[in-house]
Motif scaffolding. Structure first.
Motif, short mmCIF file in Angstrom:
data_model
loop_
_atom_site.label_atom_id
_atom_site.label_comp_id
_atom_site.label_asym_id
_atom_site.label_seq_id
_atom_site.Cartn_x
_atom_site.Cartn_y
_atom_site.Cartn_z
N TRP A 68 18.10 -12.07 10.42
CA TRP A 68 18.42 -11.02 11.39
C TRP A 68 19.32 -11.50 12.52
O TRP A 68 19.68 -10.70 13.39
CB TRP A 68 17.12 -10.49 12.01
CG TRP A 68 16.27 -9.67 11.10
CD1 TRP A 68 15.43 -10.12 10.14
CD2 TRP A 68 16.17 -8.24 11.07
NE1 TRP A 68 14.80 -9.08 9.52
CE2 TRP A 68 15.23 -7.91 10.08
CE3 TRP A 68 16.76 -7.22 11.80
CZ2 TRP A 68 14.89 -6.60 9.78
CZ3 TRP A 68 16.41 -5.92 11.51
CH2 TRP A 68 15.50 -5.62 10.50
N LYS A 69 19.72 -12.75 12.54
CA LYS A 69 20.41 -13.28 13.71
C LYS A 69 21.76 -12.64 14.00
O LYS A 69 22.25 -12.75 15.12
CB LYS A 69 20.55 -14.80 13.63
CG LYS A 69 21.46 -15.31 12.55
CD LYS A 69 21.44 -16.83 12.54
CE LYS A 69 22.22 -17.40 11.40
NZ LYS A 69 22.08 -18.87 11.37
N TYR A 70 22.35 -11.95 13.06
CA TYR A 70 23.64 -11.29 13.28
C TYR A 70 23.47 -9.81 13.65
O TYR A 70 24.44 -9.06 13.64
CB TYR A 70 24.51 -11.41 12.03
CG TYR A 70 24.90 -12.84 11.73
CD1 TYR A 70 25.92 -13.46 12.46
CD2 TYR A 70 24.25 -13.57 10.76
CE1 TYR A 70 26.26 -14.78 12.21
CE2 TYR A 70 24.59 -14.89 10.50
CZ TYR A 70 25.59 -15.49 11.23
OH TYR A 70 25.93 -16.80 11.00
N THR A 71 22.26 -9.40 13.97
CA THR A 71 22.01 -8.00 14.29
C THR A 71 21.43 -7.82 15.69
O THR A 71 20.78 -8.71 16.23
CB THR A 71 21.02 -7.36 13.29
OG1 THR A 71 19.79 -8.06 13.33
CG2 THR A 71 21.57 -7.36 11.89
N LEU A 83 26.00 -7.27 15.25
CA LEU A 83 26.51 -7.69 16.55
C LEU A 83 28.01 -7.47 16.62
O LEU A 83 28.72 -7.59 15.62
CB LEU A 83 26.19 -9.17 16.79
CG LEU A 83 24.72 -9.54 16.92
CD1 LEU A 83 24.57 -11.06 17.00
CD2 LEU A 83 24.07 -8.87 18.12
N THR A 84 28.49 -7.15 17.81
CA THR A 84 29.93 -7.00 18.01
C THR A 84 30.59 -8.38 18.05
O THR A 84 29.91 -9.40 18.17
CB THR A 84 30.21 -6.28 19.35
OG1 THR A 84 29.77 -7.13 20.42
CG2 THR A 84 29.53 -4.92 19.41
N ASP A 85 31.91 -8.41 17.99
CA ASP A 85 32.63 -9.68 18.07
C ASP A 85 32.30 -10.41 19.38
O ASP A 85 32.09 -11.63 19.38
CB ASP A 85 34.14 -9.46 17.97
CG ASP A 85 34.57 -9.05 16.56
OD1 ASP A 85 33.78 -9.23 15.61
OD2 ASP A 85 35.71 -8.53 16.42
N ASP A 86 32.25 -9.68 20.49
CA ASP A 86 31.92 -10.30 21.78
C ASP A 86 30.51 -10.88 21.77
O ASP A 86 30.26 -11.96 22.31
CB ASP A 86 32.06 -9.30 22.93
CG ASP A 86 33.50 -8.94 23.22
OD1 ASP A 86 34.41 -9.69 22.80
OD2 ASP A 86 33.72 -7.90 23.87
N ALA A 120 30.06 -16.83 16.17
CA ALA A 120 31.39 -16.48 15.67
C ALA A 120 31.86 -17.57 14.71
O ALA A 120 31.60 -18.75 14.93
CB ALA A 120 32.36 -16.31 16.81
N PRO A 121 32.56 -17.17 13.65
CA PRO A 121 33.09 -18.18 12.72
C PRO A 121 34.06 -19.10 13.45
O PRO A 121 34.80 -18.69 14.33
CB PRO A 121 33.82 -17.35 11.66
CG PRO A 121 33.60 -15.93 11.98
CD PRO A 121 32.91 -15.82 13.28
N ALA A 122 34.03 -20.34 13.05
CA ALA A 122 34.90 -21.35 13.69
C ALA A 122 36.32 -21.22 13.22
O ALA A 122 36.64 -20.73 12.22
CB ALA A 122 34.38 -22.74 13.39
#
Length: 131
Positions: free
Chosen positions: A84-87, A118-121, A129-131
């Motif tokens: 769930w970490k991306y939500t 999650l939004t980009d911000d 965020a991807p490296a």
């Protein structure tokens, strides 16, 4: 649903906030633990502080600031958090009977989770965020 608080992983709808004020008046300080799929599916379970023990395998997602109630911490198991970490999670309230262990059950209501990515911000702020 209201816009989430800036840089928060968890929020609450107005209906859920109303129920939390009511429950807080009866039970005192509250907390949530996001169930991992056992018993009542994957539901946010509301308890009086001290009734559910959190430990090193739990992650604090955030603290809900509900006017008229004590701050309400929201936890999830670390293993479930990996999924769930991306939500962003929003706790809502609907009619129906949920788990008998969660405080809202006797009221004929149940808390549930609504989620969005999650939004980009937010990804940047949470270092996802991807490296």
């Amino acid at each position: 649903m209201p816009e989430p608080t800036a840089l928060s992983r968890v929020d609450v709808t107005a209906a859920a906030a109303d129920m939390l004020r009511q429950l807080s008046g009866t039970h005192g300080q509250l907390m949530f633990h996001q169930s991992g799929g056992c018993c009542d599916g994957s539901s946010p379970m509301c308890y009086p502080v001290g009734m559910f023990r959190v430990g090193s395998s739990d992650v604090l997602l955030g603290t809900l600031q509900v006017e008229g109630a004590y701050p309400i911490e929201v936890y999830m198991s670390r293993s479930q958090f990996e999924y769930w970490k991306y939500t962003h999670l929003t706790i809502d309230l609907v009619d129906g009977r949920g788990s008998g262990f969660s405080l809202e059950a006797p009221e004929g209501k149940r808390f549930l989770i609504r989620s969005r990515m999650l939004t980009d911000d937010e990804l940047v702020a949470f270092d996802l965020a991807p490296a």
